[in-house]
Design a protein around this motif. Structure first.
Motif, mmCIF file in Angstrom:
data_model
loop_
_atom_site.group_PDB
_atom_site.id
_atom_site.type_symbol
_atom_site.label_atom_id
_atom_site.label_comp_id
_atom_site.label_asym_id
_atom_site.label_seq_id
_atom_site.Cartn_x
_atom_site.Cartn_y
_atom_site.Cartn_z
ATOM 1 N N ALA A 1 0.825 -1.215 0.000
ATOM 2 C CA ALA A 1 0.000 0.000 0.000
ATOM 3 C C ALA A 1 0.857 1.263 0.000
ATOM 4 C CB ALA A 1 -0.909 -0.007 1.221
ATOM 5 N N GLN A 2 0.550 2.167 -0.892
ATOM 6 C CA GLN A 2 1.275 3.444 -0.997
ATOM 7 C C GLN A 2 0.337 4.577 -0.602
ATOM 8 O OE1 GLN A 2 4.610 3.352 -2.232
ATOM 9 N NE2 GLN A 2 4.127 1.181 -1.910
ATOM 10 N N PRO A 3 0.771 5.464 0.285
ATOM 11 C CA PRO A 3 -0.111 6.577 0.656
ATOM 12 C C PRO A 3 -0.290 7.552 -0.520
ATOM 13 C CG PRO A 3 2.053 6.792 1.686
ATOM 14 C CD PRO A 3 2.059 5.482 0.964
ATOM 15 N N CYS A 4 -1.466 8.122 -0.629
ATOM 16 C CA CYS A 4 -1.745 9.064 -1.727
ATOM 17 C C CYS A 4 -1.733 10.491 -1.208
ATOM 18 C CB CYS A 4 -3.145 8.822 -2.288
ATOM 19 S SG CYS A 4 -3.326 7.267 -3.124
ATOM 20 N N GLN A 5 -1.142 11.370 -1.975
ATOM 21 C CA GLN A 5 -1.213 12.800 -1.644
ATOM 22 C C GLN A 5 -1.654 13.592 -2.876
ATOM 23 O OE1 GLN A 5 2.909 13.132 0.077
ATOM 24 N NE2 GLN A 5 1.801 14.476 1.459
ATOM 25 N N PRO A 6 -2.908 13.391 -3.301
ATOM 26 C CA PRO A 6 -3.359 14.079 -4.519
ATOM 27 C C PRO A 6 -3.324 15.596 -4.370
ATOM 28 C CG PRO A 6 -5.197 13.016 -3.394
ATOM 29 C CD PRO A 6 -3.956 12.563 -2.707
ATOM 30 N N GLU A 7 -3.349 16.072 -3.115
ATOM 31 C CA GLU A 7 -3.348 17.526 -2.905
ATOM 32 C C GLU A 7 -2.098 18.184 -3.487
ATOM 33 O OE1 GLU A 7 -3.399 15.186 -0.640
ATOM 34 O OE2 GLU A 7 -2.051 15.584 1.038
ATOM 35 N N LEU A 8 -1.037 17.409 -3.674
ATOM 36 C CA LEU A 8 0.186 17.987 -4.245
ATOM 37 C C LEU A 8 -0.027 18.455 -5.684
ATOM 38 C CD1 LEU A 8 2.896 15.471 -2.920
ATOM 39 C CD2 LEU A 8 2.236 17.698 -1.978
ATOM 40 N N PHE A 9 -1.088 17.963 -6.324
ATOM 41 C CA PHE A 9 -1.374 18.345 -7.708
ATOM 42 C C PHE A 9 -2.236 19.602 -7.801
ATOM 43 C CE2 PHE A 9 -0.056 14.020 -8.017
ATOM 44 C CZ PHE A 9 0.557 13.912 -9.256
#
Ligand code: GLU
Length: 292
Positions: A171-179
């Protein structure tokens, strides 16, 4: 597990060895699991995609021994599908029109932030535009892109704790906010890569996405779109990119030697696969063909 994989090139140039490595990775994963390998043509950007590149990519891939179910999905023929997704997102208040030019964005950004894919993070100018001004611009026919309101999207239940599964890593954490507020429909093309790729992977039942490491960061964004739209999440395997002798990644724009040129120069499929780092591909093709 029986995998459905895909190779999804954008026909903006001839295939090079990096594409070969990517296509073979998808084909191999499908064959080893007794599954299905799909070819999808990601040609929404009609200003850059050309029919001759599509014809050549079929020829190149067949020459390498790959096969796939027909008809091939060509994204440009399905713009209505992407429109419907945009309508759904708009209906939930997750999109807003952005009238900014590149220059407006540069000026407003001051010291610009960059997303993990290198794109400039939008400073948010049009997000809180006064409703009257927005209506006037729309009525005047001003060109606009549609952006995802990232803060609102992240406010949806579960959106802040998403992960994606990277094969071999977990599992990889997601940080969509960086986009930031990404463009989901461009001014000149009424959809975007992120929207179409996630829609189509879901529609086509892709279970394992094999693609280059350059797209790894975007997976966080793709997971967010899957979450919003309630689409299933495939697993991902991002492979290293092929580099040239100077260590630079192969790219069409740098004139990386095309498969077509190698084919025309008399190289064999085996030699091309060797160069793409897949020396056992041709024997794998023979056994896959033999086992059918
Ligand atoms: N169409 C994209 C490209 O050619 C690849 C899409 C994907 O594999 O997710 O770069």
């Amino acid at each position: 597990m029986t995998e459905i994989t895909r190779f999804a090139p954008s026909p903006t140039g001839h295939l090079h060895l990096g594409h070969v490595a990517s296509a073979l990775a998808g084909w191999r994963a499908a064959m080893e699991s007794g599954g299905t390998f799909l070819l999808r043509v990601e040609d929404i950007d009609t200003t850059r995609c050309r029919p001759e590149f599509i014809a050549d990519l079929y020829t190149d891939l067949e020459w390498l021994g790959l096969s796939w179910p027909r008809p091939v999905r060509r994204q440009s023929a399905h713009m209505d599908d992407y429109r419907r997704v945009l309508d759904t997102l708009a209906g939930r208040g997750l999109l807003y029109p952005c009238f900014c030019t590149r220059r407006d964005i540069m000026e407003a950004a001051g010291a610009p932030h960059h997303a993990p894919d290198g794109a400039m993070v939008y400073p948010g100018t049009c997000r809180n535009m006064d409703a009257g001004r927005r209506a006037a611009l729309l009525a005047a026919g001003a060109p606009y892109a549609l952006r995802l309101d990232m803060a609102r999207a992240l406010g949806l239940p579960g959106a802040r704790s998403l992960t994606w599964h990277e094969v071999g890593e977990g599992a990889q954490p997601c940080q969509p906010e960086l986009f930031g507020d990404v463009v989901l429909a461009r001014k000149d093309v009424p959809a975007s890569y992120h929207l179409c790729v996630t829609h189509d992977d879901a529609l086509q039942g892709v279970s394992l996405v094999t693609r280059g490491q350059d797209l790894r960061a975007a997976t966080a964004l793709h997971r967010l779109l899957q979450h919003i739209m309630d689409w299933p999440a495939p697993r991902y395997r991002h492979h290293p990119l092929l580099c040239d002798a100077t260590g630079r990644r192969l790219a069409k724009r740098d004139g990386a030697l095309s498969v077509r040129a190698m084919r025309m120069a008399g190289m064999t499929p085996q030699q091309v696969c060797n160069a793409a780092g897949a020396p056992d591909h041709i024997s794998a093709v023979s056994s896959a063909v033999g086992s059918h």
